[in-house]
Scaffold this motif. Structure first.
Motif, PDB file in Angstrom:
ATOM      1  N   THR A 146       7.050 -46.362  29.823  1.00 31.28           N
ATOM      2  CA  THR A 146       6.849 -48.231  29.179  1.00 31.28           C
ATOM      3  C   THR A 146       6.921 -49.138  29.798  1.00 31.28           C
ATOM      4  OG1 THR A 146       6.975 -47.532  26.864  1.00 31.28           O
ATOM      5  CG2 THR A 146       7.437 -49.019  26.883  1.00 31.28           C
ATOM      6  N   PHE A 147       7.931 -48.779  31.213  1.00 25.90           N
ATOM      7  CA  PHE A 147       8.525 -50.026  31.895  1.00 25.90           C
ATOM      8  C   PHE A 147       7.826 -49.934  32.884  1.00 25.90           C
ATOM      9  CE2 PHE A 147      10.928 -50.749  36.110  1.00 25.90           C
ATOM     10  CZ  PHE A 147      11.831 -51.662  34.967  1.00 25.90           C
ATOM     11  N   ALA A 148       7.121 -49.534  33.498  1.00 23.24           N
ATOM     12  CA  ALA A 148       6.058 -49.703  34.518  1.00 23.24           C
ATOM     13  C   ALA A 148       4.849 -50.713  33.665  1.00 23.24           C
ATOM     14  CB  ALA A 148       4.830 -48.448  35.229  1.00 23.24           C
ATOM     15  N   VAL A 149       4.208 -49.900  32.203  1.00 18.82           N
ATOM     16  CA  VAL A 149       3.127 -50.918  31.372  1.00 18.82           C
ATOM     17  C   VAL A 149       4.131 -52.493  30.867  1.00 18.82           C
ATOM     18  CG1 VAL A 149       1.593 -50.883  29.597  1.00 18.82           C
ATOM     19  CG2 VAL A 149       2.187 -49.137  30.750  1.00 18.82           C
ATOM     20  N   ALA A 150       5.272 -52.663  31.145  1.00 18.96           N
ATOM     21  CA  ALA A 150       5.313 -54.314  30.685  1.00 18.96           C
ATOM     22  C   ALA A 150       5.872 -55.269  31.468  1.00 18.96           C
ATOM     23  CB  ALA A 150       6.766 -53.370  29.903  1.00 18.96           C
ATOM     24  N   ILE A 151       6.180 -54.004  33.187  1.00 16.45           N
ATOM     25  CA  ILE A 151       6.156 -55.130  33.917  1.00 16.45           C
ATOM     26  C   ILE A 151       4.752 -55.334  34.731  1.00 16.45           C
ATOM     27  CG2 ILE A 151       6.787 -55.044  36.426  1.00 16.45           C
ATOM     28  CD1 ILE A 151       8.634 -54.982  34.611  1.00 16.45           C
ATOM     29  N   GLY A 152       3.613 -54.791  34.411  1.00 19.91           N
ATOM     30  CA  GLY A 152       2.296 -54.609  34.717  1.00 19.91           C
ATOM     31  C   GLY A 152       2.191 -55.877  34.015  1.00 19.91           C
ATOM     32  N   ALA A 153       1.703 -55.721  32.401  1.00 22.58           N
ATOM     33  CA  ALA A 153       1.619 -56.655  31.420  1.00 22.58           C
ATOM     34  C   ALA A 153       1.927 -58.180  31.608  1.00 22.58           C
ATOM     35  CB  ALA A 153       1.338 -56.129  29.866  1.00 22.58           C
ATOM     36  N   MET A 154       3.379 -58.297  32.364  1.00 25.87           N
ATOM     37  CA  MET A 154       3.784 -59.176  32.091  1.00 25.87           C
ATOM     38  C   MET A 154       3.046 -60.402  33.476  1.00 25.87           C
ATOM     39  SD  MET A 154       7.001 -61.193  31.172  1.00 25.87           S
ATOM     40  CE  MET A 154       7.929 -62.500  32.592  1.00 25.87           C
ATOM     41  N   ILE A 155       2.812 -59.239  34.922  1.00 27.47           N
ATOM     42  CA  ILE A 155       2.478 -60.070  35.751  1.00 27.47           C
ATOM     43  C   ILE A 155       1.292 -60.648  35.810  1.00 27.47           C
ATOM     44  CG2 ILE A 155       2.221 -59.042  38.106  1.00 27.47           C
ATOM     45  CD1 ILE A 155       4.054 -57.239  38.401  1.00 27.47           C
ATOM     46  N   LEU A 156       0.798 -59.450  35.034  1.00 31.19           N
ATOM     47  CA  LEU A 156      -1.334 -59.906  34.374  1.00 31.19           C
ATOM     48  C   LEU A 156      -1.002 -60.757  33.292  1.00 31.19           C
ATOM     49  CD1 LEU A 156      -2.404 -56.296  33.282  1.00 31.19           C
ATOM     50  CD2 LEU A 156      -3.338 -57.382  35.693  1.00 31.19           C
ATOM     51  N   LEU A 157      -0.710 -61.200  32.534  1.00 31.18           N
ATOM     52  CA  LEU A 157      -0.324 -62.029  31.546  1.00 31.18           C
ATOM     53  C   LEU A 157       0.192 -63.922  32.025  1.00 31.18           C
ATOM     54  CD1 LEU A 157      -0.549 -63.590  28.385  1.00 31.18           C
ATOM     55  CD2 LEU A 157       1.982 -63.127  28.383  1.00 31.18           C
ATOM     56  N   TRP A 158       1.493 -63.627  33.133  1.00 33.30           N
ATOM     57  CA  TRP A 158       1.300 -64.863  33.726  1.00 33.30           C
ATOM     58  C   TRP A 158       0.198 -65.098  35.284  1.00 33.30           C
ATOM     59  CZ3 TRP A 158       1.518 -65.622  39.505  1.00 33.30           C
ATOM     60  CH2 TRP A 158       2.138 -66.888  39.592  1.00 33.30           C
ATOM     61  N   THR A 159      -0.464 -64.313  35.721  1.00 32.34           N
ATOM     62  CA  THR A 159      -1.777 -64.133  36.230  1.00 32.34           C
ATOM     63  C   THR A 159      -2.278 -65.120  35.647  1.00 32.34           C
ATOM     64  OG1 THR A 159      -1.304 -62.161  37.985  1.00 32.34           O
ATOM     65  CG2 THR A 159      -3.768 -63.067  37.705  1.00 32.34           C
ATOM     66  N   PHE A 160      -2.513 -64.533  34.522  1.00 32.19           N
ATOM     67  CA  PHE A 160      -4.379 -65.221  33.040  1.00 32.19           C
ATOM     68  C   PHE A 160      -3.282 -66.815  33.452  1.00 32.19           C
ATOM     69  CE2 PHE A 160      -5.253 -65.887  29.116  1.00 32.19           C
ATOM     70  CZ  PHE A 160      -6.602 -66.154  29.180  1.00 32.19           C
ATOM     71  N   LEU A 161      -2.460 -66.715  32.364  1.00 29.00           N
ATOM     72  CA  LEU A 161      -1.729 -67.946  32.854  1.00 29.00           C
ATOM     73  C   LEU A 161      -2.124 -69.370  33.690  1.00 29.00           C
ATOM     74  CD1 LEU A 161       0.994 -67.885  30.359  1.00 29.00           C
ATOM     75  CD2 LEU A 161      -0.624 -68.194  29.700  1.00 29.00           C
ATOM     76  N   GLN A 162      -1.851 -68.661  34.970  1.00 33.31           N
ATOM     77  CA  GLN A 162      -1.907 -69.400  36.218  1.00 33.31           C
ATOM     78  C   GLN A 162      -3.046 -69.356  36.525  1.00 33.31           C
ATOM     79  OE1 GLN A 162       1.168 -70.937  37.049  1.00 33.31           O
ATOM     80  NE2 GLN A 162       2.321 -70.345  35.781  1.00 33.31           N
ATOM     81  N   ARG A 163      -4.145 -69.024  36.507  1.00 28.75           N
ATOM     82  CA  ARG A 163      -5.024 -68.622  37.130  1.00 28.75           C
ATOM     83  C   ARG A 163      -6.349 -69.098  36.876  1.00 28.75           C
ATOM     84  NH1 ARG A 163      -3.797 -65.923  42.514  1.00 28.75           N
ATOM     85  NH2 ARG A 163      -2.022 -66.496  43.132  1.00 28.75           N
ATOM     86  N   SER A 164      -6.561 -68.456  35.369  1.00 28.83           N
ATOM     87  CA  SER A 164      -7.959 -69.056  34.840  1.00 28.83           C
ATOM     88  C   SER A 164      -7.538 -70.386  33.909  1.00 28.83           C
ATOM     89  CB  SER A 164      -8.286 -67.839  33.645  1.00 28.83           C
ATOM     90  OG  SER A 164      -7.069 -67.721  32.414  1.00 28.83           O
ATOM     91  N   TYR A 165      -9.131 -70.767  33.446  1.00 26.22           N
ATOM     92  CA  TYR A 165      -9.474 -71.315  32.297  1.00 26.22           C
ATOM     93  C   TYR A 165      -8.645 -72.344  31.975  1.00 26.22           C
ATOM     94  CZ  TYR A 165     -11.168 -75.271  30.359  1.00 26.22           C
ATOM     95  OH  TYR A 165     -11.489 -76.503  29.100  1.00 26.22           O
ATOM     96  N   ILE A 166      -8.585 -70.931  30.810  1.00 31.91           N
ATOM     97  CA  ILE A 166      -8.360 -69.960  29.143  1.00 31.91           C
ATOM     98  C   ILE A 166      -6.908 -70.644  29.588  1.00 31.91           C
ATOM     99  CG2 ILE A 166      -8.742 -69.069  27.567  1.00 31.91           C
ATOM    100  CD1 ILE A 166     -10.325 -70.132  27.779  1.00 31.91           C
ATOM    101  N   GLY A 167      -6.044 -69.817  30.695  1.00 37.84           N
ATOM    102  CA  GLY A 167      -4.763 -70.147  31.002  1.00 37.84           C
ATOM    103  C   GLY A 167      -3.855 -71.004  31.028  1.00 37.84           C
TER     104      GLY A 167
END
Length: 289
Positions: A146-167
């Motif tokens: 769970t800890f590893a997935v939470a860190i991964g989800a945070m990084i993926l969400l941050w990348t999505f918000l920074q790099r994608s048009y929708i984000g």
């Protein structure tokens, strides 16, 4: 009282760190929704409960666990969109108290519906991952995952918000939802996407919680106040602040529970929260409104 700086104290600190992963993941979706749509989903923990039931039935129905988890994530992502379209959207311009009341109403509806449909008995998916033992310390593999997935989800969400048009559009709406529609950003679409992502994060949390907790209609009452407290402590809408607040609160729960009793761990955490909010009503990392 048994609070000494020994290996058991270290075990409590590390287990608090792992617990923070789950609490941070639960707070992540709620913070995203509030940061963009400016509405607090009081019923967020109940969506997690629905996801846990969905994953349980899919798994017991013969689906492999990963497929059952994917079904749960999609189910709650769709539920988030439905919730926004039929419940949140009509009250977007209403007073905050009205928004809280309608999402609070959804909370009670989901709890009552789950109780009527599934009864009050505890259910269990039947998967236990065991624990990792080192020296005299023990750490649950499910919490490590769970800890590893939470860190991964945070990084993926941050990348999505920074790099994608929708984000980028989501961040723009979060900055100024009055101006961005005038610049061609489809506000309704962005809100629906945000609700789907927030719901999907609730489904992801549900897929990890079924590995650690029994499933019952009132499980949202166990985590709902904690999620809300973490979001407020970190500053509503501040996802980084929510992560840090989750670590602080989980350490109070784990270490306080180890030194005194489990109930005292929660009491100390809530006492700390009340003191901080008295001094900084906007939370540790929230801006002044």
């Amino acid at each position: 009282m048994d609070c000494q700086l020994d290996i058991f104290f270290l075990e409590a600190v590390l287990n608090g760190l792992l617990l923070a992963g789950l609490l941070a993941l639960l707070a992540l979706g709620l913070n995203l929704i509030f940061g963009v749509i400016d509405v607090v989903w009081i019923c967020y923990a109940e969506l997690v409960m629905v996801g846990m039931y969905g994953i349980n039935f899919a798994y017991k129905g013969g689906a492999p666990f990963l497929l059952a988890a994917a079904i749960g994530i999609v189910l709650i992502a769709l539920a988030g969109m439905v919730l926004h379209h039929f419940v949140i959207r009509p009250v977007l311009d209403s007073a905050p108290i009205n928004q809280l009341l309608v999402t609070g109403g959804v909370l009670f509806v989901l709890q009552a519906a789950a109780t009527m449909a599934f009864g009050i008995e505890f259910r269990n998916i039947g998967i236990r991952l065991g624990s990792y033992n080192v020296f005299d310390m023990s750490f649950s593999y499910s919490r490590i995952v769970t800890f590893a997935v939470a860190i991964g989800a945070m990084i993926l969400l941050w990348t999505f918000l920074q790099r994608s048009y929708i984000g980028i559009a989501i961040r723009a709406i979060a900055q100024d939802r009055a101006i961005m529609p005038l610049m061609g950003v489809d506000q309704r679409r962005i809100y629906l996407v945000t609700s789907a992502i927030g719901g999907g994060l609730a489904g992801l949390a549900a897929s990890l919680m079924v590995l650690q907790f029994d499933i019952y209609p009132q499980i949202g009452l166990q985590f709902g106040p904690l999620i809300f407290m973490i979001c407020v402590l970190g500053g509503l809408g501040n996802m980084i602040g929510g992560f840090i607040a989750a670590f602080i609160i989980s350490e109070f729960i784990a270490v306080g529970g180890s030194c005194f009793a489990t109930e005292w761990g929660y009491a100390i955490a809530f006492l700390f929260f009340m003191v901080v909010i008295f001094i900084r009503p906007q939370g540790l990392f929230g801006g002044k409104s």
